[in-house]
Design a protein around this motif. Structure first.
Motif, short mmCIF file in Angstrom:
data_model
loop_
_atom_site.label_atom_id
_atom_site.label_comp_id
_atom_site.label_asym_id
_atom_site.label_seq_id
_atom_site.Cartn_x
_atom_site.Cartn_y
_atom_site.Cartn_z
N ALA A 1 101.13 11.06 26.45
CA ALA A 1 100.16 12.08 26.04
C ALA A 1 99.59 12.71 27.31
O ALA A 1 99.43 12.04 28.33
CB ALA A 1 99.04 11.49 25.19
N VAL A 2 99.30 14.00 27.21
CA VAL A 2 98.67 14.74 28.31
C VAL A 2 97.56 15.59 27.74
O VAL A 2 97.57 15.94 26.55
CB VAL A 2 99.68 15.62 29.09
CG1 VAL A 2 100.76 14.77 29.75
CG2 VAL A 2 100.31 16.67 28.17
N GLU A 3 96.60 15.94 28.58
CA GLU A 3 95.51 16.78 28.11
C GLU A 3 94.88 17.52 29.28
O GLU A 3 95.05 17.13 30.44
CB GLU A 3 94.45 15.96 27.39
CG GLU A 3 93.81 14.87 28.24
CD GLU A 3 92.89 13.98 27.42
OE1 GLU A 3 91.68 13.95 27.73
OE2 GLU A 3 93.37 13.32 26.49
N LEU A 4 94.15 18.57 28.95
CA LEU A 4 93.35 19.26 29.95
C LEU A 4 91.94 18.68 29.94
O LEU A 4 91.45 18.23 28.88
CB LEU A 4 93.27 20.76 29.63
CG LEU A 4 94.52 21.58 29.90
CD1 LEU A 4 94.32 23.02 29.44
CD2 LEU A 4 94.89 21.56 31.39
N PRO A 5 91.26 18.65 31.08
CA PRO A 5 89.87 18.21 31.09
C PRO A 5 89.03 19.08 30.15
O PRO A 5 89.34 20.25 29.91
CB PRO A 5 89.45 18.41 32.55
CG PRO A 5 90.72 18.47 33.33
CD PRO A 5 91.74 19.06 32.40
N ALA A 6 87.95 18.51 29.64
CA ALA A 6 87.11 19.22 28.67
C ALA A 6 86.64 20.57 29.20
O ALA A 6 86.52 21.55 28.45
CB ALA A 6 85.92 18.34 28.29
N ALA A 7 86.37 20.64 30.50
CA ALA A 7 85.88 21.89 31.08
C ALA A 7 86.90 23.01 31.02
O ALA A 7 86.53 24.19 31.10
CB ALA A 7 85.47 21.64 32.54
N ASP A 8 88.18 22.66 30.85
CA ASP A 8 89.24 23.67 30.81
C ASP A 8 89.68 24.01 29.40
O ASP A 8 90.69 24.70 29.21
CB ASP A 8 90.44 23.18 31.62
CG ASP A 8 90.12 23.05 33.10
OD1 ASP A 8 89.23 23.78 33.57
OD2 ASP A 8 90.75 22.22 33.78
N GLY A 9 88.96 23.56 28.38
CA GLY A 9 89.31 23.85 27.00
C GLY A 9 89.94 22.65 26.32
O GLY A 9 90.13 21.60 26.92
#
Length: 228
Positions: free
Chosen positions: A194-202
């Motif tokens: 799994a991968v994700e963007l930090p909360a600050a980036d959406g």
């Protein structure tokens, strides 16, 4: 009654689909995807390949976007030579889904990538793929299961905090992570799951497995919650 969010799901484009007496080109979506959206509280909308300049207009009509599983991403998209075990390219789908991803990220529309969708999210952000992982699709046309372990403190771990067994069918995986992406789950062999963007980036999350083939709706429910 609160309106259910509209979740767009990208589709397969098949030249020789058969049903009843017909054999025609068709935009297809395995029924597990809309069922997963529906039982997670959303309304499902199929998004067949279109001209890339229509992506921003399309995404603007949605509350959230799902990039579904499917064929291998063309290695030319991340500057690699084709491995003999890589499947045939799906150019129209690559172009359309990359445009959808770019539009969703630009507009701040929550995005979930499933299997190919996660891989394409990684490629869209400048990452690369491992073109063949031994043993990850052992029987053709049959989903297997393996365990994934969340990374504490991530968006994925917030949705699924424990180690869990997931339905999977893939032979490619993330190699170099795309710009800004964080790994948020791993398989036992170290494959990024799994991968994700930090909360600050959406809100953007990708999972390597196929939640639509199981009973666990928590990943899709997290997407639906991100809309409200």
């Amino acid at each position: 009654m609160t309106a259910r969010p509209l979740i767009g799901v990208s589709t397969y484009l098949e030249a020789g689909a058969r049903w009843g007496v017909w054999e025609l080109e068709a935009a297809l979506l395995p029924v597990g995807y809309p069922r997963l959206v529906q039982r997670s509280g959303g309304l499902a909308a199929m998004l067949p390949p279109d001209e890339p300049e229509q992506a921003a207009t399309t995404v603007a009509r949605l509350d959230a976007l799902v990039i579904a599983g499917g064929p291998d991403v063309d290695p030319a998209r991340y500057g690699a030579e084709r491995d003999p075990r890589t499947g045939p390219p799906a150019h129209a789908r690559d172009i359309w889904e990359l445009a959808l991803i770019d539009a969703a990220l630009s507009a701040g529309v929550p995005l979930l990538g499933i299997c190919r969708g996660m891989q394409l999210l990684n490629v869209a952000l400048g990452g690369t793929l491992v073109q063949h992982v031994e043993g990850h699709a052992e029987v053709v046309g049959v989903f297997g299961r393996h365990t994934v372990k969340p990374v504490p403190g991530t968006r994925y771990a917030e949705a699924v905090p424990e180690e869990t067994s997931v339905p999977a069918y893939h032979h490619q995986a993330v190699d170099r992570l795309g710009t800004g992406l964080l790994p948020s789950a791993y398989a036992e062999d170290g494959t990024v799951e799994a991968v994700e963007l930090p909360a600050a980036d959406g809100w953007a999350l990708g999972v390597q497995w196929h939640p639509e083939m199981g009973e666990d709706s928590r990943v899709m429910r997290a997407l639906v919650r991100a809309v409200s």
